[in-house]
Design an enzyme around this catalytic site. Structure first.
Site, PDB file in Angstrom:
ATOM      1  N   GLY A  67     -11.979   6.280   6.116  1.00  0.00           N
ATOM      2  CA  GLY A  67     -13.044   4.961   6.836  1.00  0.00           C
ATOM      3  C   GLY A  67     -12.339   5.251   7.808  1.00  0.00           C
TER       4      GLY A  67
ATOM      5  N   GLY B 184     -15.386   5.089   3.557  1.00  0.00           N
ATOM      6  CA  GLY B 184     -16.546   4.640   3.403  1.00  0.00           C
ATOM      7  C   GLY B 184     -17.225   5.324   4.328  1.00  0.00           C
TER       8      GLY B 184
ATOM      9  N   ASP C 235     -17.393   4.982  14.991  1.00  0.00           N
ATOM     10  CA  ASP C 235     -18.255   5.158  13.686  1.00  0.00           C
ATOM     11  C   ASP C 235     -19.235   6.485  12.965  1.00  0.00           C
ATOM     12  OD1 ASP C 235     -20.478   4.733  12.183  1.00  0.00           O
ATOM     13  OD2 ASP C 235     -20.876   2.419  12.236  1.00  0.00           O
TER      14      ASP C 235
ATOM     15  N   HIS D 122      -8.988   9.837   1.043  1.00  0.00           N
ATOM     16  CA  HIS D 122      -9.474   8.585   1.414  1.00  0.00           C
ATOM     17  C   HIS D 122     -10.406   8.294   2.494  1.00  0.00           C
ATOM     18  CE1 HIS D 122      -9.370   3.650   1.220  1.00  0.00           C
ATOM     19  NE2 HIS D 122      -9.526   4.058   2.515  1.00  0.00           N
TER      20      HIS D 122
ATOM     21  N   GLU E 107     -16.970   8.402   0.752  1.00  0.00           N
ATOM     22  CA  GLU E 107     -18.764   7.499  -0.093  1.00  0.00           C
ATOM     23  C   GLU E 107     -20.466   7.813   0.622  1.00  0.00           C
ATOM     24  OE1 GLU E 107     -17.576   3.529  -0.871  1.00  0.00           O
ATOM     25  OE2 GLU E 107     -15.296   3.729  -1.557  1.00  0.00           O
TER      26      GLU E 107
ATOM     27  N   ASP F 208       0.974  -0.949  -0.093  1.00  0.00           N
ATOM     28  CA  ASP F 208       0.125  -0.199   0.357  1.00  0.00           C
ATOM     29  C   ASP F 208       1.003   1.083  -0.397  1.00  0.00           C
ATOM     30  OD1 ASP F 208      -2.534   0.147  -0.302  1.00  0.00           O
ATOM     31  OD2 ASP F 208      -3.182   0.451   1.798  1.00  0.00           O
TER      32      ASP F 208
ATOM     33  N   GLY G  65      -9.520   3.881   9.184  1.00  0.00           N
ATOM     34  CA  GLY G  65      -8.746   4.579   9.088  1.00  0.00           C
ATOM     35  C   GLY G  65      -8.076   5.649   7.622  1.00  0.00           C
TER      36      GLY G  65
END
Length: 273
Positions: A88, A208, A161, A86, A211, A32, A90
């Protein structure tokens, strides 16, 4: 292994297990960090003595497979000067110019950058020294703190969350604090990476949260009008592929990432047809 204790042990265990049972099956490792190896050296360096650079202590960056996917999906020319977020559990961002990585928020480990679900992101090193010297922390306790007890979970005391925190923030001040701090840090890093790029043509949300969380995207972009970023509220609410307003100087995109597909593509390239 010492450089990535969160991820490498599990990956190596999987490799060893497959090798033990299916010794003839080829395995391909897709790092990654590979995407970021083309960053300018100045973006990879830490302000530390050269001896430590020689020992591999530098900014590696992560989520490279996700960034690769976004570049391949949109096209380098279409992205131009892009900040890809990005987001999420992480989370990180990358500055990309014409498909080439220029800078990124994560550094030596995936704990760096801005706050995440349970990770702290960047901290004043003096905080860690203070905890070691005066609060009874040892190395193991520091690792637990920055990787598992900080971020959205640490600030809210409720959850890592984002969906849970957004639902609770009207009645739970700590949840509101966590969401506000997260969006504040995202906004700040978009501005910093835009400065590195000399401007911004495209902002991409993926992962996550990126999006699926229209409120986060809205709150992040609401303070970025000076960069030419304006969202269309209806497009944002329905998670459109392009959520920027028609008169926005910067195109804002929502792209579902597919890191598994990138792994498959790299594997095919290595092993052949």
């Amino acid at each position: 292994m010492p450089f990535a204790p969160l991820h490498l042990p599990a990956a190596l265990t999987g490799i060893e297990a497959v090798s033990a049972r299916f010794g003839d099956v080829p395995q391909v490792a897709c790092f990654d960090t590979a995407f970021h190896r083309r960053m300018p050296e100045v973006s990879q360096r830490l302000p530390l003595p050269h001896l430590l650079w020689a020992k591999g202590i530098r900014r590696y960056g992560f989520h490279g497979l996700s960034y690769e996917y976004v570049v391949a999906t949109v096209g380098a020319a279409m992205l131009g000067r892009a900040v890809i977020a990005h987001l999420g559990n992480g989370a990180s961002m990358a500055a990309v110019r014409d498909g080439r990585p220029i800078d990124t928020t994560m550094g030596f480990t995936p704990s760096g950058g801005f706050m995440m679900g349970t990770r702290s992101g960047d901290l004043d090193p003096g905080v860690l020294v203070h905890l070691l010297a005066h609060e009874g922390y040892d190395v193991a306790a520091l690792e637990r703190l920055v990787d598992y007890e900080a971020g959205l979970l640490g600030v809210s005391g409720i959850s890592a969350d984002m969906k849970v925190l957004l639902a609770a923030r009207a009645r739970e001040p700590a949840a509101a604090d966590a969401v506000e701090l997260f969006c504040h840090q995202l906004r700040k890093h978009v501005g910093a990476l835009a400065a590195v790029l000399g401007g911004i043509d495209t902002l991409v949300f993926t992962g996550g949260i990126g999006e699926h969380s229209a409120p986060v995207r809205w709150e992040v972009c609401s303070g970025l009008a000076h960069l030419g970023i304006r969202l269309d509220p209806e497009r944002n609410a329905r998670h459109g592929a392009i959520i920027s307003a028609d008169d926005s100087a910067c195109t804002v995109r929502v792209i579902p990432t597919d890191e598994d597909l990138m792994i498959a593509r790299h594997t095919r390239t290595v092993l052949g047809p």
